[in-house]
Scaffold this motif. Sequence first.
Motif, mmCIF file in Angstrom:
data_model
loop_
_atom_site.group_PDB
_atom_site.id
_atom_site.type_symbol
_atom_site.label_atom_id
_atom_site.label_comp_id
_atom_site.label_asym_id
_atom_site.label_seq_id
_atom_site.Cartn_x
_atom_site.Cartn_y
_atom_site.Cartn_z
ATOM 1 N N PHE A 1 5.745 3.332 -6.614
ATOM 2 C CA PHE A 1 5.040 2.131 -7.057
ATOM 3 C C PHE A 1 6.024 0.985 -7.320
ATOM 4 O O PHE A 1 5.701 -0.176 -7.063
ATOM 5 N N VAL A 2 7.204 1.303 -7.812
ATOM 6 C CA VAL A 2 8.242 0.283 -7.965
ATOM 7 C C VAL A 2 8.635 -0.264 -6.599
ATOM 8 O O VAL A 2 8.788 -1.478 -6.417
ATOM 9 N N SER A 3 8.761 0.620 -5.617
ATOM 10 C CA SER A 3 9.082 0.172 -4.256
ATOM 11 C C SER A 3 7.980 -0.727 -3.701
ATOM 12 O O SER A 3 8.259 -1.721 -3.016
ATOM 13 N N ALA A 4 6.724 -0.380 -3.990
ATOM 14 C CA ALA A 4 5.609 -1.216 -3.534
ATOM 15 C C ALA A 4 5.647 -2.590 -4.194
ATOM 16 O O ALA A 4 5.377 -3.612 -3.548
ATOM 17 N N ILE A 5 5.995 -2.633 -5.480
ATOM 18 C CA ILE A 5 6.130 -3.917 -6.176
ATOM 19 C C ILE A 5 7.251 -4.736 -5.554
ATOM 20 O O ILE A 5 7.116 -5.943 -5.324
ATOM 21 N N ASP A 6 8.370 -4.082 -5.247
ATOM 22 C CA ASP A 6 9.469 -4.779 -4.576
ATOM 23 C C ASP A 6 9.024 -5.343 -3.234
ATOM 24 O O ASP A 6 9.387 -6.469 -2.858
ATOM 25 N N GLN A 7 8.245 -4.566 -2.503
ATOM 26 C CA GLN A 7 7.763 -5.011 -1.184
ATOM 27 C C GLN A 7 6.814 -6.203 -1.322
ATOM 28 O O GLN A 7 6.898 -7.171 -0.555
ATOM 29 N N ALA A 8 5.930 -6.137 -2.313
ATOM 30 C CA ALA A 8 4.947 -7.214 -2.497
ATOM 31 C C ALA A 8 5.596 -8.477 -3.043
ATOM 32 O O ALA A 8 5.196 -9.592 -2.705
ATOM 33 N N GLY A 9 6.603 -8.336 -3.891
ATOM 34 C CA GLY A 9 7.243 -9.476 -4.530
ATOM 35 C C GLY A 9 6.520 -9.894 -5.794
ATOM 36 O O GLY A 9 5.327 -9.610 -5.969
ATOM 37 N N THR B 1 0.831 -1.209 0.000
ATOM 38 C CA THR B 1 0.000 0.000 0.000
ATOM 39 C C THR B 1 0.862 1.255 0.000
ATOM 40 O O THR B 1 1.891 1.317 0.677
ATOM 41 N N VAL B 2 0.438 2.249 -0.792
ATOM 42 C CA VAL B 2 1.029 3.578 -0.748
ATOM 43 C C VAL B 2 -0.079 4.583 -0.467
ATOM 44 O O VAL B 2 -1.244 4.356 -0.802
#
Length: 319
Positions: free
Chosen positions: A114-122, A14-15
């Motif tokens: 959003f890239v950071s969120a994708i990294d966090q989610a995997g 989430t952001v």
Amino acid sequence: MKFGRQTTLRAQATVTGVGVHTATPVSLTIGPAPVDAGFIFVRSGTDGRDREVHAKADAVVATQLATVLGDRNGPVVSTAEHVLAALRGMGIDNAMIEIDGPEVPIMDGSAAAFVSAIDQAGIVSQSASRRFIQVLKPVQVAMGDSFGELRPYASGFRAEIEINFTNPQIGRQIYALDLSPETFRREVSRARTFGCMSDVARLWSAGFSLGASFENTVVFDETRLLNPEGLRFADECARHKVLDAIGDLALAGLPLLGAYRSVRGGHKLNHAVLTSLLADRSAWRVVEAETARRVRSHAELGSGMVGGMVAPAFGPDVS
């Protein structure tokens, strides 16, 4: 991760931020979605009822200063391009995007959050082969002094963007990118949206850019850059236009195999070129990635296609 397989997110992330045009606080959560789902926005309503819209070209209801998706009842979500660019740029095929407001948060004006969120989610691979839209012949659109074209390209997806602003601090810039998760992250994900001080009063009076600030927008006047931290790239404006184009063309519904060229373009031109391509059934076909076992016996695609190979899945007369 298996080559040529569809991908989704392993978990949710989430952001939170504000909309650049509405200034409305909003929370956005990206998460897993089934095979062949594509990108789906789910907006929670104040009446307890959710509205859902698939991120496809026929869902676009406005393109002035941002890409707005909606349905027969009106707009559902605005400024969708940056989160869509992050998902497509990072090689995601299927994702649910839950949002509790009318506009995707602008964050710092780029796709970095959003890239950071994708990294966090995997990212995880799925059971089905990845599919692409392969451009078979050039499709061109001219709008005044703006020009856009999608053409065949043998090595994945390429964006070639030229901008030319009368503001001398922006001027003419050209940037080209062969898309892969690595090049997206490194070269364009951090490029921020931009504008000119001379346009502020007009935009505000029209109800736009109400949430814009030096924290989320690169701002120029006629003589200098006004952001004290400076630019992230010398050609940051052109790179951001590449970012926007990746997001807008994600509305094809599948990754594109082709090259996109834009001169003096924006969201309206990006959408017009994409819809012109999709309307010409002789200009494209859907192709499907084969399994990694056959990689050695076929011509290799670019790294943006996660190493997958393509073979015809069905012709352009099937959507």
